[in-house]
Scaffold this motif. Structure first.
Motif, short mmCIF file in Angstrom:
data_model
loop_
_atom_site.label_atom_id
_atom_site.label_comp_id
_atom_site.label_asym_id
_atom_site.label_seq_id
_atom_site.Cartn_x
_atom_site.Cartn_y
_atom_site.Cartn_z
N GLY A 18 0.80 -1.22 0.00
CA GLY A 18 0.00 0.00 0.00
C GLY A 18 0.84 1.27 0.00
O GLY A 18 1.86 1.37 -0.69
N ILE A 19 0.40 2.23 0.79
CA ILE A 19 1.04 3.55 0.84
C ILE A 19 2.48 3.44 1.33
O ILE A 19 3.38 4.12 0.83
CB ILE A 19 0.20 4.48 1.75
CG1 ILE A 19 -1.14 4.80 1.06
CG2 ILE A 19 0.98 5.76 2.07
CD1 ILE A 19 -2.17 5.43 1.99
N GLY A 20 2.72 2.55 2.30
CA GLY A 20 4.08 2.40 2.84
C GLY A 20 5.05 1.89 1.81
O GLY A 20 6.17 2.39 1.68
N SER A 38 7.01 -4.15 9.08
CA SER A 38 5.62 -4.61 9.25
C SER A 38 5.68 -5.93 10.00
O SER A 38 6.75 -6.32 10.49
CB SER A 38 4.89 -4.72 7.90
OG SER A 38 5.47 -5.73 7.12
N ASP A 59 5.71 -5.52 15.29
CA ASP A 59 4.41 -4.87 15.49
C ASP A 59 4.73 -3.47 16.02
O ASP A 59 5.43 -3.35 17.04
CB ASP A 59 3.60 -5.67 16.51
CG ASP A 59 2.20 -5.10 16.71
OD1 ASP A 59 2.07 -3.86 16.80
OD2 ASP A 59 1.26 -5.88 16.79
N ASN A 86 3.45 5.14 9.34
CA ASN A 86 2.40 4.85 8.37
C ASN A 86 1.50 3.68 8.77
O ASN A 86 0.33 3.66 8.41
CB ASN A 86 3.08 4.58 7.01
CG ASN A 86 2.15 3.98 6.00
OD1 ASN A 86 1.26 4.66 5.48
ND2 ASN A 86 2.34 2.70 5.71
N ALA A 87 2.04 2.71 9.51
CA ALA A 87 1.24 1.53 9.88
C ALA A 87 0.04 1.96 10.71
O ALA A 87 0.13 2.87 11.53
CB ALA A 87 2.09 0.53 10.66
N ALA A 138 -2.22 10.37 8.75
CA ALA A 138 -3.54 10.44 9.40
C ALA A 138 -4.59 9.95 8.41
O ALA A 138 -4.37 8.99 7.67
CB ALA A 138 -3.79 11.87 9.86
N TYR A 152 -11.18 5.00 15.27
CA TYR A 152 -10.02 5.12 14.38
C TYR A 152 -9.87 6.58 13.93
O TYR A 152 -8.77 7.15 13.98
CB TYR A 152 -10.22 4.18 13.19
CG TYR A 152 -9.38 4.41 11.96
CD1 TYR A 152 -8.14 3.82 11.81
CD2 TYR A 152 -9.87 5.17 10.90
CE1 TYR A 152 -7.38 4.01 10.66
CE2 TYR A 152 -9.14 5.35 9.74
CZ TYR A 152 -7.89 4.77 9.63
OH TYR A 152 -7.15 4.95 8.47
N LEU A 183 -9.65 8.48 0.12
CA LEU A 183 -9.77 7.05 -0.17
C LEU A 183 -8.73 6.63 -1.22
O LEU A 183 -8.71 7.15 -2.34
CB LEU A 183 -11.19 6.73 -0.67
CG LEU A 183 -11.48 5.26 -0.93
CD1 LEU A 183 -11.27 4.42 0.33
CD2 LEU A 183 -12.91 5.09 -1.44
N VAL A 184 -7.89 5.67 -0.82
CA VAL A 184 -6.78 5.19 -1.67
C VAL A 184 -6.98 3.70 -1.90
O VAL A 184 -7.35 2.95 -0.98
CB VAL A 184 -5.42 5.44 -0.97
CG1 VAL A 184 -4.27 4.99 -1.86
CG2 VAL A 184 -5.27 6.91 -0.61
N ALA A 189 -8.46 -0.26 2.64
CA ALA A 189 -9.73 0.37 2.27
C ALA A 189 -10.50 -0.45 1.24
O ALA A 189 -11.52 0.01 0.73
CB ALA A 189 -9.45 1.77 1.71
N1 LIG Z 1 -6.11 3.42 2.05
C1 LIG Z 1 -6.84 4.47 2.39
O1 LIG Z 1 -7.88 4.77 1.79
C2 LIG Z 1 -6.38 5.34 3.55
C3 LIG Z 1 -7.12 6.49 3.80
C4 LIG Z 1 -6.74 7.30 4.85
C5 LIG Z 1 -5.64 6.99 5.61
N2 LIG Z 1 -4.93 5.84 5.35
C6 LIG Z 1 -3.77 5.56 6.20
O2 LIG Z 1 -2.67 5.25 5.38
C7 LIG Z 1 -1.79 4.40 6.11
C8 LIG Z 1 -1.41 3.20 5.25
O3 LIG Z 1 -2.58 2.49 4.95
P1 LIG Z 1 -2.72 1.57 3.65
O4 LIG Z 1 -4.03 1.89 3.07
O5 LIG Z 1 -1.49 1.64 2.82
O6 LIG Z 1 -2.86 0.13 4.37
P2 LIG Z 1 -2.45 -1.34 3.87
O7 LIG Z 1 -2.33 -1.45 2.40
O8 LIG Z 1 -3.39 -2.25 4.59
O9 LIG Z 1 -0.97 -1.52 4.48
C9 LIG Z 1 -0.78 -1.48 5.86
C10 LIG Z 1 0.69 -1.77 6.17
O10 LIG Z 1 0.89 -1.66 7.57
C11 LIG Z 1 1.36 -2.90 8.10
N3 LIG Z 1 0.82 -3.02 9.45
C12 LIG Z 1 -0.46 -3.06 9.83
N4 LIG Z 1 -0.56 -3.12 11.17
C13 LIG Z 1 0.72 -3.12 11.65
C14 LIG Z 1 1.29 -3.19 12.94
N5 LIG Z 1 0.52 -3.26 14.05
N6 LIG Z 1 2.64 -3.16 13.04
C15 LIG Z 1 3.42 -3.10 11.95
N7 LIG Z 1 2.94 -3.03 10.71
C16 LIG Z 1 1.61 -3.05 10.55
C17 LIG Z 1 0.88 -3.95 7.09
O11 LIG Z 1 1.66 -5.15 7.08
P3 LIG Z 1 1.34 -6.39 8.08
O12 LIG Z 1 -0.14 -6.61 8.02
O13 LIG Z 1 2.14 -7.54 7.52
O14 LIG Z 1 1.82 -5.96 9.42
C18 LIG Z 1 1.10 -3.17 5.80
O15 LIG Z 1 2.49 -3.15 5.47
C19 LIG Z 1 -2.50 4.05 7.42
O16 LIG Z 1 -2.02 4.90 8.44
C20 LIG Z 1 -3.95 4.36 7.12
O17 LIG Z 1 -4.67 4.68 8.28
C21 LIG Z 1 -5.28 5.01 4.34
#
Ligand SMILES: NC(=O)c1ccc[n+]([C@@H]2O[C@H](COP(=O)([O-])OP(=O)(O)OC[C@H]3O[C@@H](n4cnc5c(N)ncnc54)[C@H](OP(=O)(O)O)[C@@H]3O)[C@@H](O)[C@H]2O)c1
Length: 258
Positions: A18-20, A38, A59, A86-87, A138, A152, A183-184, A189
């Protein structure tokens, strides 16, 4: 931005997808050396081999694991210049009246406390000596009253405030900023964009959902020297969604003449 992060070492939590992951790639392309963090070791190993970075399984809410990651980054890469918190965890979807204490504590631990704890550790281990940049992730949900994600979203609102506080405490040598995505298209999501993605995109001024690279570009800007007089700020990257739905109605759009 090629070469803009030459010599820098960055930690990106949640860097395996994802974003990370997009942020880690953007940083590598800009010349940084990167540690992705992660929980799932096999995924980290594969991604790190694909993109060419270091990895550490932790974690983010686990202090001992976070300390071990900071130590490993310093010993393997020599320094820490950039931290991207970012997590995130979102273990509950539903009204506040049904939120259980365990989910609430997990959200507070991962989304609100962990960014502060990782900032503390990075600052004590490295940034106190030579400065640095921190970016917290955020969500546009931090400004909304929405069904389902209230706790959240409140943790994300707290993170925006904590960003301002950290910026005030850690200046002038460490800049701390925040990116607030709309929304990404990521796994986190997926339920939302699979069910209503077209409808949501149609209501955005820019008429599309975000890609992880849209958010990574904003993070890269905030850690670059181009942002050297910016701290404590939150950059909203949401396709214009926060401008309000009335601006996003197709029927209200000015039509080209003829
Ligand atoms: N996608 C959206 O629409 C959206 C919108 C607003 C904000 N955000 C924010 O953007 C950020 C990234 O989200 P994303 O959408 O890219 O999510 P994602 O695709 O689900 O990726 C999440 C990443 O975080 C890791 N992770 C999750 N929980 C963790 C933990 N407790 N410790 C260490 N690593 C952890 C996951 O790997 P593992 O599961 O293997 O640990 C994965 O690498 C987050 O802060 C989210 O709140 C996203």
């Amino acid at each position: 931005m090629s070469g803009t992060l030459e010599g820098d070492v960055a930690i990106v939590t949640g860097g395996s997808r994802g974003i990370g992951r997009a942020t880690a790639v953007a940083f590598l392309e800009a010349g940084a050396r990167v540690m992705i963090v992660s929980r799932k070791q096999e995924v980290l190993e594969r991604v790190a081999a694909e993109i060419g970075c270091e990895w550490f399984a932790a974690d983010v809410g686990d202090r001992a694991a976070a300390e071990a990651c900071i130590d490993a980054t310093c010993s393997r890469l020599g320094r820490i210049d950039i931290l991207v918190n970012n997590a995130a965890a979102s273990p509950h979807y539903g009204p506040l009246m049904e939120l259980d204490q365990r989910s609430a504590e997990r959200i507070a631990q991962v989304d609100q406390w962990a960014p502060v704890m990782w900032a503390q550790l990075a600052w004590h281990a490295a940034m106190r000596e030579h400065g640095g940049r921190i970016v917290n992730i955020a969500s546009i949900g931090s400004t909304l009253v929405q069904p389902g994600l209230a706790y959240y979203n409140s943790a994300k609102a707290a993170l925006i405030h904590l960003t301002r506080q950290l910026a005030a405490e850690l200046g002038p040598d460490v800049r701390v900023n925040c990116v607030s995505p709309g929304l990404v298209r990521t796994d986190l999501a997926r339920p939302l964009w699979e069910a209503r993605g077209d409808e949501i995109a149609a209501a955005l001024p820019l008429r599309r959902l975000g890609q992880p690279e849209d958010i990574a570009a904003a993070i890269l800007f905030l850690v670059s020297d181009a942002a050297s007089w910016i701290t404590g700020q939150t950059l909203v990257v949401d396709g214009g969604g926060s401008l309000g739905s009335a601006l996003g109605q197709v029927s209200d759009r000015p039509q080209p003449p003829g």
